[in-house]
Design an enzyme around this catalytic site. Sequence first.
Site, short mmCIF file in Angstrom:
data_model
loop_
_atom_site.label_atom_id
_atom_site.label_comp_id
_atom_site.label_asym_id
_atom_site.label_seq_id
_atom_site.Cartn_x
_atom_site.Cartn_y
_atom_site.Cartn_z
N ARG A 194 0.85 -1.21 0.00
CA ARG A 194 0.00 0.00 0.00
C ARG A 194 0.88 1.25 0.00
NH1 ARG A 194 -5.17 2.07 1.40
NH2 ARG A 194 -5.19 3.64 3.04
N HIS A 203 -8.23 7.88 2.37
CA HIS A 203 -7.89 8.67 3.55
C HIS A 203 -8.95 9.74 3.78
CE1 HIS A 203 -3.30 7.72 3.26
NE2 HIS A 203 -3.97 6.79 3.92
N TYR A 254 3.38 10.78 2.35
CA TYR A 254 4.03 10.12 1.23
C TYR A 254 4.81 11.10 0.37
CZ TYR A 254 1.20 6.09 2.44
OH TYR A 254 0.62 5.04 3.13
#
Length: 324
Positions: free
Chosen positions: A268, A291, A300
């Site tokens: 993921r 999210h 990220y």
Amino acid sequence: MGSVASDALGRGTSDYLDHMRVERGLSSNTLAAYGRDLDRYGAFLRGRGVSDPAAVTGDLLEAYATSLRSSSEGPDLAPASIARMLAAVRGLHRFWAIEHVTADDLTRYVTPPKPDRRLPKALSVDEVQRLIAAAATDGDTPSTTSSQLCDVALTELLYGTGARISEVVALDVDDLERTLSNPDIGLRLIGKGDKERLVPLGSYARAAVEAWLVRGRPALAARAVRATPALLLNERGGRLSRQSAFNRVRAAAHRAGITTEVSPHSLRHSYATHLLDGGADVRVVQELLGHASVTTTQIYTLVTVDHLRDVYREAHPRARAVAP
């Protein structure tokens, strides 16, 4: 959820968990974690003779926070674990104050520790390819067994959709058949809080799932005592569990020679990082990952910046200082 005592403290805790389930729509796994954390808090209070929420004081709450930071029950708890436990307790006291179970909101007496920022570990594209290739083998020869076709479908789905492991093992055959017959509709995933989202299913994941459904699943399904609609099956023909899926991914990583710790969540992380590396907008990645807040997704981008910096230092002729 955790066990709840029948005294006023237990009833007050049970009411809070019911509120979290109904009003917040938390998943059963999250509620179970809250229950365990609040069971621990309740045991601490009862050990000091307190069985009524109204009798809890700020000093007791501070003492509980201190006990977590210097636990005598074993190794010290990680800051992230302490933060989670105290967040559960703070939510409980806030609820009690709002519902007039207590006269005061005691949350001001304790502040959860700020956990160290841990950047998610993403695999490289090459490592992902090796992992998926290893899922299709027994370590010596190319495999055609049903279980290994299942492993390939599992890893391709995890990396190809960015789904959580709980979302993948919850898939039924019907969920995939709709997507396989009409690629434009995407794959429907049910995430935390029963929130639904649609994600594209890439050609590699599609081919892996089709191979599993045609050449692998029928043989394992025949072993089942009772038929199941589950997409992914274990050796007995039942639905593949989260723990079994974790073990299969970890075993494939070992066969692939990947030395870092690998779990389904690693795929993921890799999905999100590789999308951002390829120029995807962070808001799009947020929707794909399910999210609730873009802030969660933005971590990220930090991984991507670090990756770009490393590439620059290695590739640019004037990125490093010249030796004297």
